[in-house]
Design an enzyme around this catalytic site. Structure first.
Site, PDB file in Angstrom:
ATOM      1  N   SER A   1       0.834  -1.205   0.000  1.00 19.15           N
ATOM      2  CA  SER A   1       0.000   0.000   0.000  1.00 19.15           C
ATOM      3  C   SER A   1       0.872   1.260   0.000  1.00 19.15           C
ATOM      4  O   SER A   1       1.651   1.461  -0.936  1.00 19.15           O
ATOM      5  CB  SER A   1      -0.947  -0.045   1.197  1.00 19.15           C
ATOM      6  OG  SER A   1      -1.942   0.948   1.107  1.00 19.15           O
TER       7      SER A   1
ATOM      8  N   ASP B   1      -9.997  -5.300  -3.503  1.00 19.89           N
ATOM      9  CA  ASP B   1      -9.315  -4.280  -2.699  1.00 19.89           C
ATOM     10  C   ASP B   1     -10.214  -3.053  -2.581  1.00 19.89           C
ATOM     11  O   ASP B   1     -10.569  -2.442  -3.593  1.00 19.89           O
ATOM     12  CB  ASP B   1      -7.982  -3.913  -3.350  1.00 19.89           C
ATOM     13  CG  ASP B   1      -7.074  -3.101  -2.442  1.00 19.89           C
ATOM     14  OD1 ASP B   1      -7.584  -2.237  -1.710  1.00 19.89           O
ATOM     15  OD2 ASP B   1      -5.855  -3.325  -2.466  1.00 19.89           O
TER      16      ASP B   1
ATOM     17  N   HIS C   1      -7.701  -5.559   1.004  1.00 21.53           N
ATOM     18  CA  HIS C   1      -6.497  -4.728   0.932  1.00 21.53           C
ATOM     19  C   HIS C   1      -5.330  -5.267   1.762  1.00 21.53           C
ATOM     20  O   HIS C   1      -4.175  -5.023   1.421  1.00 21.53           O
ATOM     21  CB  HIS C   1      -6.839  -3.314   1.404  1.00 21.53           C
ATOM     22  CG  HIS C   1      -5.722  -2.328   1.254  1.00 21.53           C
ATOM     23  ND1 HIS C   1      -5.173  -2.000   0.029  1.00 21.53           N
ATOM     24  CD2 HIS C   1      -5.035  -1.600   2.180  1.00 21.53           C
ATOM     25  CE1 HIS C   1      -4.203  -1.119   0.212  1.00 21.53           C
ATOM     26  NE2 HIS C   1      -4.096  -0.862   1.495  1.00 21.53           N
TER      27      HIS C   1
END
Length: 325
Positions: free
Chosen positions: A177, A264, A303
């Site tokens: 991320s 996600d 995610h």
């Protein structure tokens, strides 16, 4: 009824004032992106990581004057039997045992003890990696305030420290991320200095941070306002917050593995796909050094939970061991 009216007026006031606050105090956008003040999990004893991770030591580095960053070094599982009661110096020397090293650069919110990060480290340890988990400046027990340049400096410093102490061991960088932006920035810096990371693994990566901010639910509430999107990009640029993964992968020559889940809900799946295509075009051919692994939405990894894939270690290991020449 009066209570209902009060609540409505409050919500309207918040809605109207948010862009004004951002305009007057543009640095608040950085705080929202890094979310480093959300120090979860709470009450972590960083100096005793063994309470969270087996055979892990805690140490600190000083990438700049006045900055101290915390790092956890987790041994490969095969070395656990030797590690009991060993010193920091023993752990440092163990880096040169020939086992590959993975530098793990986490996303925003929380610290190196957050559960999905710990679970990934356990998987990598069982797969035979030394894992170095970094809390950037301002995160966890690290000092200072975060910035894009600061986080990049921290990551490059850790990479160079690892290279000094790991002998000829392979050194990989894993960014999740927000950490994907730190990872590509760092890899570009290393390349500019005449070296190269041995491979880059990006989990749930974005194209550039502004495109994530623009699709955030709160931002979408303002997209109908003329000029709001330009205002958002200008504010990011004024704060030197770009994390331009798309530009970075155009210049990087190191092997690149991208992992992304279709469901996600933070970084849209299409951003990982786009990075993959940008990298392939920049390299002008598929030479086996760029790979994209997709996870179906039905698996529910979203995610943060790609670590739940029982074949994750094998998938990563196959990519790294089968790299051409």
């Amino acid at each position: 009824m009066e209570l209902m009216k009060g609540a409505v007026f409050f919500l309207i006031a918040v809605y109207v004032s948010a862009p004004l606050v951002l305009y007057m105090l543009p640095w608040t956008l950085g705080y929202a992106i890094f979310a480093h003040l959300l120090r979860i999990p709470l009450f972590v004893d960083f100096s005793h990581p063994e309470k969270t991770l087996n055979h892990t030591c805690n140490f600190y580095l000083h990438p700049e004057d006045g900055i101290t960053v915390g790092v956890w070094h987790t041994l490969p599982a095969s070395q656990w039997g030797e590690a009991a009661g060993r010193s920091l110096e023993w752990y440092r020397k163990a880096l040169g045992d020939g086992s590959p090293v993975m530098i793990y650069l986490h996303g925003n919110v929380g610290n190196r003890a957050k559960d999905h990060r710990v679970q990934l480290v356990k998987i990598l340890s069982r797969a035979g990696f030394h894992v170095l988990s970094l809390d950037y400046r301002g995160f966890g027990d690290s000092t200072g305030e975060p910035s894009e340049s600061g986080l990049t400096t921290d990551a490059v410093y850790l990479y160079e420290w690892v290279k000094r102490h790991s002998g000829g061991s392979l050194v990989y960088v894993w960014g999740h991320s927000l950490g994907s932006g730190v990872a590509t920035n760092a890899a570009v810096k290393v390349q500019e200095r005449g070296s190269s990371v041995d491979a880059l693994i990006l989990e749930a990566p974005f194209t550039r941070i502004g495109e994530v901010v623009a699709v955030y639910p709160l931002s979408k509430l303002y997209t109908f306002i003329p000029g709001f999107e330009d205002f958002l990009w200008d504010t990011l640029e004024a704060n030197n917050l770009l994390f331009a993964n798309d530009d970075n992968v155009k210049t990087l020559t190191c092997p690149l593995l991208i992992l992304h889940s279709e469901d996600d809900d933070v970084v849209p799946y299409h951003m990982g796909q786009k990075l993959y295509q940008v990298s392939l075009r920049a390299r002008r051919r598929d030479d086996g050094r760029t790979k994209f692994i997709s996870y179906e939405a039905s698996r529910g990894f979203s995610h943060c939970d790609i670590y739940l894939d029982p074949n994750l270690a094998k998938s990563v290991g196959d990519f790294l061991t089968n790299l051409p020449g």
